[in-house]
Design a protein around this motif. Structure first.
Motif, mmCIF file in Angstrom:
data_model
loop_
_atom_site.group_PDB
_atom_site.id
_atom_site.type_symbol
_atom_site.label_atom_id
_atom_site.label_comp_id
_atom_site.label_asym_id
_atom_site.label_seq_id
_atom_site.Cartn_x
_atom_site.Cartn_y
_atom_site.Cartn_z
ATOM 1 N N THR A 74 9.035 -0.635 4.110
ATOM 2 C CA THR A 74 8.988 -1.466 2.850
ATOM 3 C C THR A 74 10.394 -1.965 2.369
ATOM 4 O OG1 THR A 74 9.118 0.025 1.073
ATOM 5 C CG2 THR A 74 6.744 -0.453 1.904
ATOM 6 N N ALA B 97 -0.349 7.596 -2.097
ATOM 7 C CA ALA B 97 -0.293 7.259 -0.712
ATOM 8 C C ALA B 97 0.723 8.457 -0.091
ATOM 9 C CB ALA B 97 0.330 6.023 -0.671
ATOM 10 N N PRO C 109 -3.779 5.794 2.535
ATOM 11 C CA PRO C 109 -3.499 4.985 1.370
ATOM 12 C C PRO C 109 -3.782 6.074 -0.124
ATOM 13 C CG PRO C 109 -5.521 4.059 2.087
ATOM 14 C CD PRO C 109 -4.737 5.189 3.450
ATOM 15 N N ALA D 29 0.782 -1.101 -0.179
ATOM 16 C CA ALA D 29 0.043 -0.170 0.084
ATOM 17 C C ALA D 29 0.822 1.416 -0.049
ATOM 18 C CB ALA D 29 -0.982 -0.128 1.185
ATOM 19 N N ALA D 30 2.112 1.236 0.621
ATOM 20 C CA ALA D 30 2.818 2.410 0.696
ATOM 21 C C ALA D 30 3.597 2.778 -0.705
ATOM 22 C CB ALA D 30 4.108 2.228 1.689
ATOM 23 N N HIS D 31 3.442 1.862 -1.762
ATOM 24 C CA HIS D 31 3.889 2.209 -3.063
ATOM 25 C C HIS D 31 2.873 2.632 -3.779
ATOM 26 C CE1 HIS D 31 7.525 -0.708 -2.232
ATOM 27 N NE2 HIS D 31 7.902 0.440 -1.837
ATOM 28 N N ARG E 228 5.700 4.050 8.103
ATOM 29 C CA ARG E 228 4.616 3.683 8.369
ATOM 30 C C ARG E 228 3.648 4.382 7.200
ATOM 31 N NH1 ARG E 228 4.887 7.405 11.709
ATOM 32 N NH2 ARG E 228 3.284 8.515 12.600
ATOM 33 N N LEU E 229 2.627 3.694 6.814
ATOM 34 C CA LEU E 229 1.539 4.328 5.763
ATOM 35 C C LEU E 229 0.784 5.161 6.611
ATOM 36 C CD1 LEU E 229 0.172 4.233 3.083
ATOM 37 C CD2 LEU E 229 -1.308 2.381 3.901
ATOM 38 N N VAL F 293 3.023 8.667 3.324
ATOM 39 C CA VAL F 293 3.719 7.791 4.200
ATOM 40 C C VAL F 293 4.711 8.413 5.094
ATOM 41 C CG1 VAL F 293 5.371 5.775 4.147
ATOM 42 C CG2 VAL F 293 3.825 6.159 2.087
ATOM 43 N N LEU G 264 10.592 3.640 3.719
ATOM 44 C CA LEU G 264 9.115 3.897 3.757
ATOM 45 C C LEU G 264 8.586 2.301 4.667
ATOM 46 C CD1 LEU G 264 8.352 4.492 0.096
ATOM 47 C CD2 LEU G 264 8.561 6.100 2.054
#
Length: 344
Positions: free
Chosen positions: A65, A43, A116, A37-39, A112-113, A45, A63
């Motif tokens: 990730t 979004a 979204p 979701a962070a990509h 963290r996200l 972040v 991120l």
């Protein structure tokens, strides 16, 4: 006025949105439950700067990730190593590169996200305001047809004789216009101008569908072009976004356009580095085929899909969400990517 059609296929595991204009596909949106979701484009972040790279004039940002994002230092945006910053994804990962980011401001806490990116339904509403999406079998078929259209290297347009081909390389997107000889069609200067204008509009549409950007080099039909007229047609086709760059038409009949990246190219979404369709997407193909059969054959008490074992293992929990009429069987005798649908 152009006729716009919108389709929304909300299936277990994956949501697809399609926009078609004048009968031709223009956008294919895909949102998967297993994606990072962070990509996702748009979004927000919370990240941490892990490396400042003066040579690239930017910084790599953790991120939370596996792959860090990249923050270009533009417009005064700059952050030192260790800084905790809020960023927005302005371009999704591609070619083994992480997401491209835009600085929002300082923040705190671990990577963290925060928010979204827009969901498929939201994006469809922005692309086609006021158009209610079609659902059900029509939406499933539209998604399949749009994917097939995106995989095509070009198109032939019978009304003008335009033969359009596009090819993406590591350095650029090459586009070739040609005028295919056809009985009853003129081939003079006016015909070439008409085909070039159509080619620019259709190139912009195809690149949106394929999600290709970067440097685009277009080989126009003929020579001795009216440069200002070609550039005006290109701006109508690609838009006046200040991030888009337009080069002059060269004496060789070449036009260069620089487009900002946004979403991950579709071929990278579906395929692995070996160019073959990923098993996760083959499993999703099974779910989609079974769901289409369930919606189309409402009189059958049970509909079964047979597929290869590795696809069945991934598809099984998704098929279970289709309801009691859905059945899935693993069959080692079936080749990967092959789906057999049985009723009763």
């Amino acid at each position: 006025m152009s006729a716009v059609e919108v389709f929304l296929d909300e299936a277990p595991g994956e949501i697809r949105g399609v926009v078609a204009r004048d009968g031709r596909f223009e956008h294919l949106l895909i949102e998967r439950e297993d994606e990072v979701a962070a990509h996702r484009l748009g979004a927000r972040v919370a990240g941490r700067v892990v490396e400042v790279h003066d040579g690239l004039k930017g910084a790599f940002v953790d991120l939370g990730t596996a792959i860090p994002g990249f923050l270009p230092f533009r417009g005064g945006a700059r952050a030192g190593e260790g800084a905790r910053i809020e960023v927005e994804v302005v371009a999704e990962p591609r070619e083994r590169k992480g997401a491209t980011l835009r600085m929002v401001g300082p923040t705190d806490g671990p990577p963290r996200l925060l928010r979204p990116g827009p969901a498929v339904r939201e994006t469809l509403a922005a692309l086609a305001p006021g158009v209610e999406p079609a659902t059900g079998p029509a939406a499933i078929r539209a998604g399949l047809e749009a994917e097939e259209a995106a995989a095509s290297p070009g198109e032939l347009f019978a009304d003008t004789g335009l033969d359009l081909m596009v090819e993406r390389t590591r350095a650029l997107v090459a586009v070739d216009f040609d005028l295919a000889p056809s009985r009853g069609l003129a081939t003079g200067g006016k015909a070439r101008e008409r085909a070039n204008r159509q080619g620019l509009a259709q190139t912009a549409r195809l690149l949106r569908l394929k999600r290709w950007a970067g440097l685009v080099v277009i080989d126009l039909i003929g020579a001795g072009h009216d440069g200002p007229a070609i550039l005006a047609a290109a701006r109508r086709a690609f838009g006046d976004d200040p991030a888009i760059g337009y080069g002059p038409v060269s004496r060789f009949g070449l036009l260069q356009v620089s487009l900002p990246w946004g979403r991950t190219p579709l071929e990278e979404v579906f395929n692995g580095t070996d160019g073959r369709r990923r098993v996760e997407h083959r499993a999703q193909d099974v779910v989609r085929a079974l769901r289409l059969a369930l919606l189309s054959e409402t009189g059958s008490p049970r509909v079964r899909a047979r597929c290869a074992p590795d696809e069945a293992a991934i598809a099984a929990p998704l098929v279970a969400r289709l309801g009691p009429r859905a059945d899935l069987r693993s069959d080692a005798a079936i080749a990967p990517g092959t789906i057999l649908i049985e009723e009763g």
